[in-house]
Enzyme design. Structure first.
Site, PDB file in Angstrom:
ATOM      1  N   SER A   1       0.715  -0.996  -0.214  1.00 13.84           N
ATOM      2  CA  SER A   1      -0.315  -0.638  -0.072  1.00 13.84           C
ATOM      3  C   SER A   1       0.669   1.006  -0.024  1.00 13.84           C
ATOM      4  CB  SER A   1      -1.330   0.280   1.014  1.00 13.84           C
ATOM      5  OG  SER A   1      -0.435  -0.021   2.611  1.00 13.84           O
TER       6      SER A   1
ATOM      7  N   ASP B   1       6.067  -6.425   2.118  1.00 11.69           N
ATOM      8  CA  ASP B   1       5.022  -7.273   1.409  1.00 11.69           C
ATOM      9  C   ASP B   1       5.180  -7.790   0.429  1.00 11.69           C
ATOM     10  OD1 ASP B   1       2.274  -7.725   1.051  1.00 11.69           O
ATOM     11  OD2 ASP B   1       1.337  -6.150   1.160  1.00 11.69           O
TER      12      ASP B   1
ATOM     13  N   LYS C   1       5.147 -11.235   3.615  1.00 12.29           N
ATOM     14  CA  LYS C   1       3.365 -11.674   3.029  1.00 12.29           C
ATOM     15  C   LYS C   1       3.174 -11.479   1.512  1.00 12.29           C
ATOM     16  CE  LYS C   1       0.622  -8.393   3.475  1.00 12.29           C
ATOM     17  NZ  LYS C   1      -0.520  -8.494   2.374  1.00 12.29           N
TER      18      LYS C   1
ATOM     19  N   GLU D   1       0.507 -12.498  -0.884  1.00 13.36           N
ATOM     20  CA  GLU D   1      -1.038 -12.751  -1.689  1.00 13.36           C
ATOM     21  C   GLU D   1      -0.913 -13.922  -2.648  1.00 13.36           C
ATOM     22  OE1 GLU D   1      -2.807  -9.109  -3.570  1.00 13.36           O
ATOM     23  OE2 GLU D   1      -2.288  -7.965  -2.647  1.00 13.36           O
TER      24      GLU D   1
ATOM     25  N   GLU E   1      -8.271 -10.860   3.827  1.00 17.47           N
ATOM     26  CA  GLU E   1      -8.814  -8.962   3.713  1.00 17.47           C
ATOM     27  C   GLU E   1     -10.279  -9.504   3.184  1.00 17.47           C
ATOM     28  OE1 GLU E   1      -5.909  -6.618   1.920  1.00 17.47           O
ATOM     29  OE2 GLU E   1      -7.642  -5.332   1.478  1.00 17.47           O
TER      30      GLU E   1
HETATM   31  O1  KIV Z   1      -0.232  -3.373   1.656  1.00 14.21           O
HETATM   32  C1  KIV Z   1      -1.097  -3.588   3.156  1.00 14.21           C
HETATM   33  O2  KIV Z   1      -1.067  -2.281   3.439  1.00 14.21           O
HETATM   34  C2  KIV Z   1      -1.672  -4.559   3.039  1.00 14.21           C
HETATM   35  C3  KIV Z   1      -2.602  -4.669   3.708  1.00 14.21           C
HETATM   36  C4  KIV Z   1      -4.341  -5.864   3.748  1.00 14.21           C
HETATM   37  C5  KIV Z   1      -2.534  -4.225   5.152  1.00 14.21           C
HETATM   38  O3  KIV Z   1      -1.397  -5.437   2.847  1.00 14.21           O
END
Ligand code: KIV
Length: 271
Positions: free
Chosen positions: A50, A88, A118, A120, A187
């Protein structure tokens, strides 16, 4: 707030051990000022993709680049000491093959000192999660509303509301837990399914728009501070209007400069 009192950083096993004992609290951070402030208050900090939208004003998270993930994650790791830090992985940095994912995740871990990554991940990518975990990369698997799949989903839509969507998502969750993800991030997931997945799983499930049934919660920090963009998802609760505070302070500064009231003697040298 975490009940941890030691000054040592929380680890991935510490987060896993919190399941069933205490709620896990998480927020995002992309920069030093926010990371420093939230570090003592949360159990983990996510350097989310994000960043692309919140810090750079881009249209979607698809525009995040690997070198930006490394740069922001390193800044967050360097100024924190308590919270576990999770990076992420950006779009295109892990989907090609397990080998590509390993190369890029290893680079993120070694260049930043963060604790985990993290991804997806659906059932197809669960084999990549297993490949990474078997090679020493701790993975949080993000399922449900996956913003990197926005073009497939045709928008940011809650998941698990129909029988078919719930069955598919349930399978995604099971596959990633079975692959060795240490935690799931759910999410935009319908409450009954989020509850079922959280109850079934031995690993902690962190929710964002996935009901209080989850083992913990995460929000984008700028959203809760009132510094988010024009699109405010239903799952966001705004706890403060920091934008208003910034506007008033900066307007006062601008006015004082224009009136010749700032700087004053106390702000000058040699007089
Ligand atoms: O990138 C992000 O902020 C997320 C949210 C789900 C917290 O993955």
């Amino acid at each position: 707030m975490s009940t941890q009192t030691s000054s040592q950083r929380l680890t991935v096993p510490d987060l896993a051990a919190m399941k069933g004992r205490q709620k896990i609290v998480a927020l995002t951070a992309y920069s030093t000022p926010i990371a420093r402030l939230i570090d003592p208050l949360v159990d983990f900090i996510l350097v989310g993709d994000s960043t692309a939208m919140v810090a750079y004003g881009r249209r979607s998270t698809l525009a995040m680049r690997l070198e930006e993930t490394i740069s922001h994650t390193r800044a967050v790791v360097d100024c924190t000491q308590h919270a576990c830090v999770i990076a992420d992985m950006p779009f295109g940095s892990y989907q090609e093959s397990p080998e590509q994912a390993l190369r890029n995740c290893a680079q993120v871990l070694s260049a930043t000192g963060c604790d985990a990554v993290k991804l997806e991940s659906n059932r197809t990518l669960a084999s990549t999660v297993a490949f990474l975990v078997d090679r020493g990369i701790p993975v949080m698997a993000h399922v449900g509303l996956m913003p990197q799949f926005v073009n497939i989903m045709g928008g940011y839509k809650a998941q698990g509301l129909t029988e078919h969507s719930a069955a598919t998502l349930h399978e995604d969750a099971r596959a990633n837990l079975g692959a060795g993800a240490f935690s799931l991030l759910l999410e935009g997931v319908a409450e009954p399914l989020a509850r079922r997945i959280s109850e079934e799983s031995r690993q902690p499930c962190i929710g964002i728009g996935a009901s209080p049934a989850c083992d913990g919660q995460i929000l984008v920090t700028e959203d809760l501070l009132g510094l988010g963009g024009p699109r405010k998802p239903r799952f966001v609760k705004q706890y403060a209007d920091v934008a208003a505070v910034i506007r008033v302070a900066c307007a006062r500064y601008a006015n004082e400069v224009r009136q010749g009231e700032f700087p004053e003697r106390e702000h000058c040298y040699g007089c």
